[in-house]
Design a protein around this motif. Structure first.
Motif, PDB file in Angstrom:
ATOM      1  N   ARG A 292      40.588  48.682  49.837  1.00 43.50           N
ATOM      2  CA  ARG A 292      39.281  48.206  49.091  1.00 43.50           C
ATOM      3  C   ARG A 292      39.388  48.065  47.735  1.00 43.50           C
ATOM      4  NH1 ARG A 292      34.910  52.147  51.307  1.00 43.50           N
ATOM      5  NH2 ARG A 292      33.358  50.597  50.400  1.00 43.50           N
ATOM      6  N   PRO A 293      39.798  49.133  46.948  1.00 44.60           N
ATOM      7  CA  PRO A 293      39.968  48.686  45.474  1.00 44.60           C
ATOM      8  C   PRO A 293      40.962  47.382  45.222  1.00 44.60           C
ATOM      9  CG  PRO A 293      40.943  51.028  45.913  1.00 44.60           C
ATOM     10  CD  PRO A 293      40.090  50.526  47.208  1.00 44.60           C
ATOM     11  N   ALA A 294      42.093  47.636  46.188  1.00 47.05           N
ATOM     12  CA  ALA A 294      43.044  46.482  45.747  1.00 47.05           C
ATOM     13  C   ALA A 294      42.465  45.040  46.186  1.00 47.05           C
ATOM     14  CB  ALA A 294      44.227  46.664  46.635  1.00 47.05           C
ATOM     15  N   LEU A 295      41.699  45.045  46.989  1.00 43.30           N
ATOM     16  CA  LEU A 295      41.003  43.576  47.589  1.00 43.30           C
ATOM     17  C   LEU A 295      39.898  43.463  46.367  1.00 43.30           C
ATOM     18  CD1 LEU A 295      40.347  44.069  51.113  1.00 43.30           C
ATOM     19  CD2 LEU A 295      42.095  42.650  50.049  1.00 43.30           C
ATOM     20  N   LEU A 296      39.159  44.343  45.787  1.00 39.13           N
ATOM     21  CA  LEU A 296      38.466  44.179  44.819  1.00 39.13           C
ATOM     22  C   LEU A 296      38.840  43.449  43.354  1.00 39.13           C
ATOM     23  CD1 LEU A 296      35.812  47.144  45.073  1.00 39.13           C
ATOM     24  CD2 LEU A 296      35.318  44.614  45.631  1.00 39.13           C
ATOM     25  N   VAL A 297      40.226  43.954  43.240  1.00 43.27           N
ATOM     26  CA  VAL A 297      40.952  43.572  42.071  1.00 43.27           C
ATOM     27  C   VAL A 297      41.432  42.204  42.320  1.00 43.27           C
ATOM     28  CG1 VAL A 297      42.957  43.720  40.631  1.00 43.27           C
ATOM     29  CG2 VAL A 297      41.941  45.769  41.340  1.00 43.27           C
ATOM     30  N   GLY A 298      41.777  41.724  43.488  1.00 41.44           N
ATOM     31  CA  GLY A 298      42.088  40.202  43.991  1.00 41.44           C
ATOM     32  C   GLY A 298      41.039  39.413  43.743  1.00 41.44           C
ATOM     33  N   MET A 299      39.714  40.019  44.172  1.00 42.71           N
ATOM     34  CA  MET A 299      38.620  39.161  43.862  1.00 42.71           C
ATOM     35  C   MET A 299      38.467  38.764  42.661  1.00 42.71           C
ATOM     36  SD  MET A 299      34.741  40.202  44.729  1.00 42.71           S
ATOM     37  CE  MET A 299      34.535  41.440  43.125  1.00 42.71           C
ATOM     38  N   VAL A 300      38.416  39.797  41.574  1.00 41.09           N
ATOM     39  CA  VAL A 300      38.330  39.548  40.325  1.00 41.09           C
ATOM     40  C   VAL A 300      39.096  38.595  39.772  1.00 41.09           C
ATOM     41  CG1 VAL A 300      38.422  40.662  37.993  1.00 41.09           C
ATOM     42  CG2 VAL A 300      37.363  41.926  39.857  1.00 41.09           C
ATOM     43  N   SER A 301      40.458  38.683  39.952  1.00 45.38           N
ATOM     44  CA  SER A 301      41.386  37.837  39.568  1.00 45.38           C
ATOM     45  C   SER A 301      41.364  36.167  40.056  1.00 45.38           C
ATOM     46  CB  SER A 301      43.089  38.010  40.198  1.00 45.38           C
ATOM     47  OG  SER A 301      43.836  37.288  39.850  1.00 45.38           O
ATOM     48  N   VAL A 302      41.129  36.174  41.228  1.00 46.65           N
ATOM     49  CA  VAL A 302      40.469  34.813  41.812  1.00 46.65           C
ATOM     50  C   VAL A 302      39.154  34.289  41.093  1.00 46.65           C
ATOM     51  CG1 VAL A 302      39.561  33.409  43.868  1.00 46.65           C
ATOM     52  CG2 VAL A 302      41.715  34.902  43.948  1.00 46.65           C
TER      53      VAL A 302
ATOM     54  N   ILE B 285      34.568  25.314  44.130  1.00 42.29           N
ATOM     55  CA  ILE B 285      34.181  25.501  45.093  1.00 42.29           C
ATOM     56  C   ILE B 285      35.104  26.391  46.000  1.00 42.29           C
ATOM     57  CG2 ILE B 285      33.115  24.854  47.317  1.00 42.29           C
ATOM     58  CD1 ILE B 285      32.021  22.221  46.171  1.00 42.29           C
ATOM     59  N   GLY B 286      36.335  25.974  45.838  1.00 37.77           N
ATOM     60  CA  GLY B 286      37.427  26.568  46.674  1.00 37.77           C
ATOM     61  C   GLY B 286      37.408  28.276  46.042  1.00 37.77           C
ATOM     62  N   LEU B 287      37.525  28.317  44.739  1.00 38.89           N
ATOM     63  CA  LEU B 287      37.681  29.400  44.092  1.00 38.89           C
ATOM     64  C   LEU B 287      36.811  30.497  44.406  1.00 38.89           C
ATOM     65  CD1 LEU B 287      39.476  28.277  40.880  1.00 38.89           C
ATOM     66  CD2 LEU B 287      40.558  29.572  42.640  1.00 38.89           C
ATOM     67  N   ILE B 288      35.283  30.018  44.468  1.00 35.57           N
ATOM     68  CA  ILE B 288      34.175  30.557  44.667  1.00 35.57           C
ATOM     69  C   ILE B 288      34.416  31.161  46.158  1.00 35.57           C
ATOM     70  CG2 ILE B 288      31.521  30.401  44.924  1.00 35.57           C
ATOM     71  CD1 ILE B 288      31.728  28.341  42.577  1.00 35.57           C
ATOM     72  N   LEU B 289      34.513  30.377  46.962  1.00 38.74           N
ATOM     73  CA  LEU B 289      34.614  30.827  48.400  1.00 38.74           C
ATOM     74  C   LEU B 289      35.736  31.996  48.509  1.00 38.74           C
ATOM     75  CD1 LEU B 289      34.515  27.612  50.395  1.00 38.74           C
ATOM     76  CD2 LEU B 289      32.751  29.192  49.893  1.00 38.74           C
ATOM     77  N   GLN B 290      36.872  31.678  47.828  1.00 38.36           N
ATOM     78  CA  GLN B 290      38.061  32.768  48.091  1.00 38.36           C
ATOM     79  C   GLN B 290      37.625  34.147  47.253  1.00 38.36           C
ATOM     80  OE1 GLN B 290      42.205  31.165  47.661  1.00 38.36           O
ATOM     81  NE2 GLN B 290      40.820  29.539  46.770  1.00 38.36           N
ATOM     82  N   ALA B 291      36.688  34.018  46.207  1.00 34.89           N
ATOM     83  CA  ALA B 291      36.513  35.477  45.800  1.00 34.89           C
ATOM     84  C   ALA B 291      35.417  35.729  46.422  1.00 34.89           C
ATOM     85  CB  ALA B 291      35.927  34.982  43.990  1.00 34.89           C
ATOM     86  N   ALA B 292      34.518  35.379  47.146  1.00 39.69           N
ATOM     87  CA  ALA B 292      33.442  35.711  47.960  1.00 39.69           C
ATOM     88  C   ALA B 292      33.980  36.278  49.074  1.00 39.69           C
ATOM     89  CB  ALA B 292      32.411  34.818  48.419  1.00 39.69           C
ATOM     90  N   ALA B 293      34.957  35.842  49.611  1.00 42.11           N
ATOM     91  CA  ALA B 293      35.799  36.245  50.896  1.00 42.11           C
ATOM     92  C   ALA B 293      36.552  37.502  50.412  1.00 42.11           C
ATOM     93  CB  ALA B 293      36.838  35.187  51.367  1.00 42.11           C
ATOM     94  N   LEU B 294      37.211  37.758  49.462  1.00 41.97           N
ATOM     95  CA  LEU B 294      37.809  39.031  49.237  1.00 41.97           C
ATOM     96  C   LEU B 294      36.689  40.099  48.874  1.00 41.97           C
ATOM     97  CD1 LEU B 294      40.800  38.014  47.124  1.00 41.97           C
ATOM     98  CD2 LEU B 294      40.808  38.714  49.439  1.00 41.97           C
ATOM     99  N   GLY B 295      35.472  39.926  48.271  1.00 39.72           N
ATOM    100  CA  GLY B 295      34.528  40.797  48.076  1.00 39.72           C
ATOM    101  C   GLY B 295      34.162  41.071  49.504  1.00 39.72           C
ATOM    102  N   TYR B 296      33.786  40.258  50.319  1.00 39.33           N
ATOM    103  CA  TYR B 296      33.270  40.549  51.451  1.00 39.33           C
ATOM    104  C   TYR B 296      34.336  41.445  52.489  1.00 39.33           C
ATOM    105  CZ  TYR B 296      31.936  39.800  56.594  1.00 39.33           C
ATOM    106  OH  TYR B 296      31.666  40.033  57.682  1.00 39.33           O
ATOM    107  N   LEU B 297      35.447  40.936  52.566  1.00 40.30           N
ATOM    108  CA  LEU B 297      36.332  41.952  53.115  1.00 40.30           C
ATOM    109  C   LEU B 297      36.370  43.182  52.405  1.00 40.30           C
ATOM    110  CD1 LEU B 297      39.151  39.160  53.616  1.00 40.30           C
ATOM    111  CD2 LEU B 297      37.925  40.290  55.306  1.00 40.30           C
ATOM    112  N   ALA B 298      36.306  43.569  51.310  1.00 43.80           N
ATOM    113  CA  ALA B 298      36.551  44.757  50.571  1.00 43.80           C
ATOM    114  C   ALA B 298      35.323  45.407  51.100  1.00 43.80           C
ATOM    115  CB  ALA B 298      36.507  44.623  48.975  1.00 43.80           C
TER     116      ALA B 298
END
Length: 501
Positions: A448-458, A349-362
């Motif tokens: 924005r692309p940097a945040l999307l890369v972070g989202m993929v990593s998480v 759940i923690g990782l899903i929330l973090q990935a969603a957060a980075l996608g939202y911010l992007a």
């Protein structure tokens, strides 16, 4: 924790158990967590100060990254030998040595007058932190009764979150109110207080006294350093340049030789036998994916608040709190829930929330966007981070023999710090490749692309989280670990490990 106490373990020549004084658990937590808080704080304390330091010392973008990476790379490279030396020479002794080195290097950082001297001082500071973080958890786990250990680790994780939370805020407040040098001076009184506290509260303890794997440390450190160097210089020198490709080849060769050596020697700095534990192996994959995505994003977002939105260092630090303060509340709760529900659902759940957060911010960070739109994403990221800290520490130690706690904790902390360095380097490389600069023009588009890369990593970390043992399987694995305890474990270590079941 109330007034609960712990018996101080007997050392050679110590008085009988009935004569030993009892130490309140809150004091044990304070003695182990205060130095760790100091080391964690300095991971991010510079983020709010970087624009001010840039004005004063005139570093390049590459040098700005090395202000962060010199610390995290030294941190990552030296944790394993620090744990080995702690097992041999005494964990409390190495812990105290780390506090002393960290404090002296903080003074050197404050006195720096050029980018080069600050980078060097930060590297020494990271060397001191390398002896603090893993031994902090090991000393805590050894001093707290097994029944209270999950809650204690949860609080320890909360303090880790506090260091993350207050890093940008403390950095911003100090820089705005005094000077950027003061973010290092504040470590000095903390270090001076921590030393007598540790001497008073914690007893000495030892682990397996294996040889120090000097060659393994050198190979691993060289491989990590060369890889991060190549990523940092890829945009400036060209990704197909001889220097970058050659350094990447050196990194791959050194890391390959490191793995081969660690499989062959009995005194390996990173014993491969630990990775036979599915919980330990998956927890380290999660730590790498999580750290790359989240800490790389923090590095860029903290500067975005100042450079693009025009906030002062303190104002920027305060506006990161919806993200960075949440772990203070969520991590202790996650630590209490872990024994009841298992670490797998919490980490997933923690990782899903973090990935969603980075996608939202992007999506919401666009030219002309304000801070208000970011708040939901920052809160999601903070809750997700809080659900990651304590359960991941629990997963690392869940089926480890007591004598392996220091090494297991060090491996995990090493992987996490490697992730921090790679995250800063990789996401900054993506930012620069998208024509990003430390100016308001074009920053949001490149971010924005940097945040999307972070989202993929998480998001990739969700896969190993789903592969973690369930609650029942983890208990059975712990029991198997006890009944198959290594021959060198002492008679006292087996019942301690058995009690963890």
């Amino acid at each position: 924790m109330g007034t609960a106490t712990v018996d101080r373990p007997a050392d050679a020549g110590s008085p009988p158990a009935s004569a030993r004084r009892r130490v309140p658990i809150w004091l044990v937590l304070l003695a182990t967590s205060l130095p760790m808080f100091m080391a964690t704080l300095d991971n991010l304390v510079m983020t709010s100060a970087l624009p001010v330091i840039s004005t004063d010392l005139h570093p390049s973008i590459g040098q700005l990254q090395w202000f962060m990476n010199a610390y995290t790379l030294a941190f990552a490279t030296l944790m394993l030998p620090a744990a080995t030396l702690g097992d041999r020479l005494g964990r409390r002794r190495m812990f105290l040595g780390g506090i002393a080195v960290f404090t002296l290097a903080s003074i050197a950082s404050a006195l720096s007058t050029s980018p080069e001297t600050l980078i060097a001082a930060r590297a020494v500071q990271g060397a001191g932190a390398a002896a603090i973080l893993p031994l902090s958890l090991t000393l805590l786990a050894g001093a707290v009764p097994v029944a209270k250990r999950p809650l204690a680790i949860g609080i320890w994780g909360g303090v880790t979150g506090l260091g993350v939370a207050l890093g940008p805020v403390v950095g911003g407040a100090v820089v705005e109110g005094i000077s950027w040098q003061s973010i290092f001076w504040i470590n000095v009184p903390v270090g001076m207080l921590a030393v007598p506290l540790v001497l008073w509260v914690l007893d000495e303890s030892f682990g397996r006294r294996s040889r120090l794997d000097v060659l393994g440390v050198l190979l691993g450190g060289a491989g990590i350093f060369a890889g991060v160097w190549a990523i940092v210089h890829g945009n400036d020198d060209g990704w197909t340049s001889a220097s970058v490709l050659g350094t990447l080849a050196v990194s791959a060769a050194a890391l390959g030789a490191f793995v081969v050596r660690e499989r062959r020697v009995s005194y390996a700095a990173m014993p491969t036998r630990l990775f036979r534990s599915r919980s330990f192996a998956m927890a380290n994959v999660i730590a790498l994916a999580f750290s790359i995505g989240m800490f790389g994003a923090v590095f860029l977002l903290s500067q975005y608040l100042q450079i693009v939105l025009g906030y002062s260092p303190l104002e920027a630090g305060i506006r990161t709190l919806p993200w960075t303060a949440a772990p203070m509340v969520v991590a202790p709760i996650a630590g209490m829930l872990a024994p009841r529900v298992g670490v797998r659902p919490l980490l997933t759940i923690g990782l899903i929330l973090q990935a969603a957060a980075l996608g939202y911010l992007a999506l919401v960070i666009t030219p002309g966007a304000g801070y208000t739109e970011q708040i939901p994403g920052l809160i999601l990221a903070g809750v997700g981070m809080g659900l990651t800290f304590a359960p991941s520490a629990t997963a690392v130690l869940s089926d480890m023999a007591e004598a392996d706690h220091a090494t297991a904790s060090s491996v995990n902390a090493t992987v996490r710090e490697i992730g921090v360095s790679l995250g800063v380097a990789v996401l900054t490389a993506v930012f620069l490749a998208a024509d990003g600069h430390l100016t308001p023009t074009g920053y949001a588009d490149a971010l924005r692309p940097a945040l999307l890369v972070g989202m993929v990593s998480v998001a990739l970390g969700i896969i190993p989280a789903l592969l973690l043992p369930g609650k029942k399987a983890a208990a059975e694995s712990s029991y198997a670990q006890v009944t198959a305890a290594p021959a060198e474990a002492t008679a006292a270590e087996v019942p301690v490990a058995a009690a963890q079941v």
